[in-house]
Design a protein around this motif. Structure first.
Motif, PDB file in Angstrom:
ATOM      1  N   VAL A   1       0.879  -1.156   0.000  1.00 25.85           N
ATOM      2  CA  VAL A   1       0.000   0.000   0.000  1.00 25.85           C
ATOM      3  C   VAL A   1       0.923   1.214   0.000  1.00 25.85           C
ATOM      4  N   ASP A   2       1.019   1.851  -1.156  1.00 25.78           N
ATOM      5  CA  ASP A   2       1.983   2.938  -1.318  1.00 25.78           C
ATOM      6  C   ASP A   2       1.847   4.018  -0.248  1.00 25.78           C
ATOM      7  N   ARG A   3       0.625   4.401   0.056  1.00 27.09           N
ATOM      8  CA  ARG A   3       0.420   5.466   1.051  1.00 27.09           C
ATOM      9  C   ARG A   3       0.927   5.029   2.435  1.00 27.09           C
ATOM     10  N   LEU A   4       0.680   3.764   2.785  1.00 25.43           N
ATOM     11  CA  LEU A   4       1.148   3.256   4.073  1.00 25.43           C
ATOM     12  C   LEU A   4       2.670   3.189   4.107  1.00 25.43           C
ATOM     13  N   LEU A   5       3.288   2.703   3.028  1.00 28.62           N
ATOM     14  CA  LEU A   5       4.749   2.651   2.973  1.00 28.62           C
ATOM     15  C   LEU A   5       5.345   4.046   3.078  1.00 28.62           C
ATOM     16  N   GLU A   6       4.699   5.018   2.433  1.00 32.85           N
ATOM     17  CA  GLU A   6       5.153   6.405   2.512  1.00 32.85           C
ATOM     18  C   GLU A   6       5.040   6.922   3.949  1.00 32.85           C
TER      19      GLU A   6
ATOM     20  N   ASN B   1       7.934   8.250   7.498  1.00 33.66           N
ATOM     21  CA  ASN B   1       7.807   9.523   8.203  1.00 33.66           C
ATOM     22  C   ASN B   1       8.105   9.311   9.686  1.00 33.66           C
ATOM     23  N   ASP B   2       9.034  10.077  10.231  1.00 29.54           N
ATOM     24  CA  ASP B   2       9.432   9.911  11.639  1.00 29.54           C
ATOM     25  C   ASP B   2       8.280  10.133  12.612  1.00 29.54           C
ATOM     26  N   ASP B   3       7.449  11.141  12.338  1.00 32.32           N
ATOM     27  CA  ASP B   3       6.306  11.385  13.228  1.00 32.32           C
ATOM     28  C   ASP B   3       5.342  10.202  13.212  1.00 32.32           C
ATOM     29  N   TYR B   4       5.066   9.690  12.028  1.00 34.02           N
ATOM     30  CA  TYR B   4       4.167   8.535  11.919  1.00 34.02           C
ATOM     31  C   TYR B   4       4.754   7.334  12.651  1.00 34.02           C
TER      32      TYR B   4
END
Length: 159
Positions: A30-35, A39-42
């Motif tokens: 899932v591209d959005r999840l991998l992106e 992310n450090d905050d995520y």
């Protein structure tokens, strides 16, 4: 055979952990999840949520040993423990869909093994078999806790 008769939470737990395992074999990205996972905050917030989930599972031990709950009060805690445990692969996946290698792979592998063990139907087990099963489940839970704490320390050490 009673080991094969599963209730809804066992089926849900097995289904979710199977999906997690299958996404390794048949890469489902899932591209959005991998992106998000880059992310450090995520990573921080999803990791905090996962650590909170792991910590919350120890309320069962607290209720049994410290508060000495029994009967209906204890059954409520057990039910909550099972629900949270059955859904845990979702949070684990949202934090990390790729276990990586080395230390994190071991953590993920033990999480998966413990999840499978936890979803075994206990109907028909003798008291001795139940105690062995429970000891294994608690041991793996403790290992997961230690590895998760180590992971958190390492992440912040090199931040």
């Amino acid at each position: 055979m009673t080991f094969l008769r599963l209730d809804f939470l066992n089926k849900l737990g097995f289904t979710l952990i199977t999906c997690y395992l299958l996404q390794w074999l048949v890469p489902f990205e899932v591209d959005r999840l991998l992106e998000l996972q880059t992310n450090d905050d995520y990573k921080f917030w999803s990791g905090l949520a996962l650590a909170t989930l792991f910590a919350s599972q120890w309320t069962l031990t607290y209720a049994r040993v410290v508060l000495q709950r029994e009967g209906r009060a204890f059954i409520k805690v057990v039910k909550a423990h099972k629900i949270v445990g059955s859904l845990s692969p979702i949070l684990y996946y949202t934090h990390s869909c790729d276990p990586g290698y080395g230390f994190l792979f071991v953590l993920t592998f033990i999480f998966i093994i413990n999840h499978i063990i936890a979803n075994i139907n206990l109907d028909g087990l003798t008291l001795t078999m139940y105690n062995v099963w429970l000891s294994i489940h608690i041991f793996f839970s403790f290992v997961i806790l230690i590895l998760a704490i180590s992971h958190i320390v390492i992440v912040f050490q090199f931040k």
